[in-house]
Design an enzyme around this catalytic site. Sequence first.
Site, PDB file in Angstrom:
ATOM      1  N   GLY A   1      36.086  39.158  40.060  1.00 45.86           N
ATOM      2  CA  GLY A   1      34.919  39.996  39.076  1.00 45.86           C
ATOM      3  C   GLY A   1      36.101  40.596  38.494  1.00 45.86           C
TER       4      GLY A   1
ATOM      5  N   HIS B   1      40.178  35.031  33.182  1.00 43.63           N
ATOM      6  CA  HIS B   1      39.109  34.657  33.776  1.00 43.63           C
ATOM      7  C   HIS B   1      37.639  33.281  33.324  1.00 43.63           C
ATOM      8  CE1 HIS B   1      39.453  38.214  36.865  1.00 43.63           C
ATOM      9  NE2 HIS B   1      39.225  36.805  37.974  1.00 43.63           N
TER      10      HIS B   1
ATOM     11  N   ARG C   1      43.641  43.473  37.863  1.00 43.03           N
ATOM     12  CA  ARG C   1      45.053  44.729  39.059  1.00 43.03           C
ATOM     13  C   ARG C   1      46.316  45.737  38.064  1.00 43.03           C
ATOM     14  NH1 ARG C   1      44.800  41.811  43.619  1.00 43.03           N
ATOM     15  NH2 ARG C   1      44.226  42.930  45.725  1.00 43.03           N
TER      16      ARG C   1
HETATM   17  O1  PAF Z   1      41.353  34.390  42.705  1.00 42.44           O
HETATM   18  C1  PAF Z   1      40.659  34.966  43.819  1.00 42.44           C
HETATM   19  O2  PAF Z   1      39.837  35.557  43.129  1.00 42.44           O
HETATM   20  C2  PAF Z   1      39.771  35.234  45.122  1.00 42.44           C
HETATM   21  O3  PAF Z   1      41.562  35.167  45.716  1.00 42.44           O
HETATM   22  C3  PAF Z   1      38.801  33.933  45.142  1.00 42.44           C
HETATM   23  C4  PAF Z   1      39.616  32.663  44.293  1.00 42.44           C
HETATM   24  C5  PAF Z   1      38.450  34.352  44.457  1.00 42.44           C
HETATM   25  C6  PAF Z   1      38.881  34.304  46.206  1.00 42.44           C
HETATM   26  O4  PAF Z   1      38.062  35.130  47.183  1.00 42.44           O
END
Ligand code: PAF
Length: 298
Positions: A31, A37, A200
Site C-alpha cells: 500500500g 506501484h 518511505r
Molecule cells: O515490495 C514490497 O512492497 C513487499 O516487500 C512485498 C513484495 C509486497 C511483500 O510484502
Amino acid sequence: MRKISSPKVFQAEMRKLRERAKTIGFVPTMGALHDGHLALVRRARRENDIVAVSIFVNPAQFGPKEDFKRYPRTIGRDEKLLKNLKVDYLFHPTPKAMYPDSYALKISMGSPWVKDRLRKKFFPLLENLCGKYRPGHFEGVMAIVAKLLVLAQCHRTYFGQKDYQQAILIRRMIEDLHFDVIMKVLPTVRESDGLAMSSRNRYLSGDERRRAVALSRTLFWLRGQVRSGTRNILWLKREAARRLKPAVDKIQYFDIVDPQSLASLRRWQTEMVVLTACFVGKTRLIDNVTIKVKNQKS
Ligand code: PAF
C-alpha cells in the site's frame, strides 16, 4: 473493483477465473501506493484479462526496531487510485488472516548440499546487503509472497527493480518451488530529480528530501564513470562513498555486486549492479543501478 479480505474467498475467486480461462496479473504491495506501484499495475492491466492487487503491510518482514507500526497506511486513497486504473480485485487481508496463531512456516535459503555455517559464503543473495542489516527480512518477504502467489494463482506477477535483492530472491524462490508464474521486474520509477519512488519518502522532511537525491546522483555518477572507461572497482566504491557521505546521515552499505549471486566484486566485469542503503535522518532509503558494458577494457 471487488475488495476481498478473506484469503479463502480470494483464492476461490481466482480459481473460478482460471477455470474460465482468464489470465490473471497480480501485483503484491504494502500500500501507500506511488507511481512505481502504478506502473506495475498499468503493465499488468495491459498484459492480462484480470488484474488483482494486494495491499498487506506484512509484519513478518519488519524487524523489532523497524517501522511496522509507523508504515504509512492510506487504504482509502489507494483504493481510488486502483479503481482509476481499472483493477478488478483488491485483496486486503488482516495480519490474523494471513498469520493465524497456528502459522509455523519459515522460508529461507539453504541447500541440502551446503552446511548452514557456510551459508554466508554460498548464499550471498540472502546474507549480503539488506540481508546483513535486516536479519529475517527476506525470509518474511519470501513467506508472504509464496502465500500470496498460492492464493492469487496468477499467470504473471509484477515487482519493481528498486528492491533489487528482493526481486532476485523471489525469482529464486519461484524457480525452486516450481511456481507456475511469470515474474516481471520493471524499472525503478524516479522523481524528476532522480530520487527513487518509495512509500518511505513521505517520512522525509524538506531538508532530508533535498539531501536524499544524493543516493541516485552517486549511483548515476558511478555508472557514468564505468561507461566512460573507469575499471577500478575499489576506487569507484571509495570515491562514491566519499561523495555520498556529506549528504546522508549514515551509509549502511554501498557495494558493487554480481547481478545474480549478489557477491561483492573486487574486480570489474561486464554486468554489475551497484546498490546502496543509507539513512537520511531516521529514514532508511535504498536504491540501485544496473551496469552493462560491452567491452572489457583492462
Ligand atoms: O515490495 C514490497 O512492497 C513487499 O516487500 C512485498 C513484495 C509486497 C511483500 O510484502
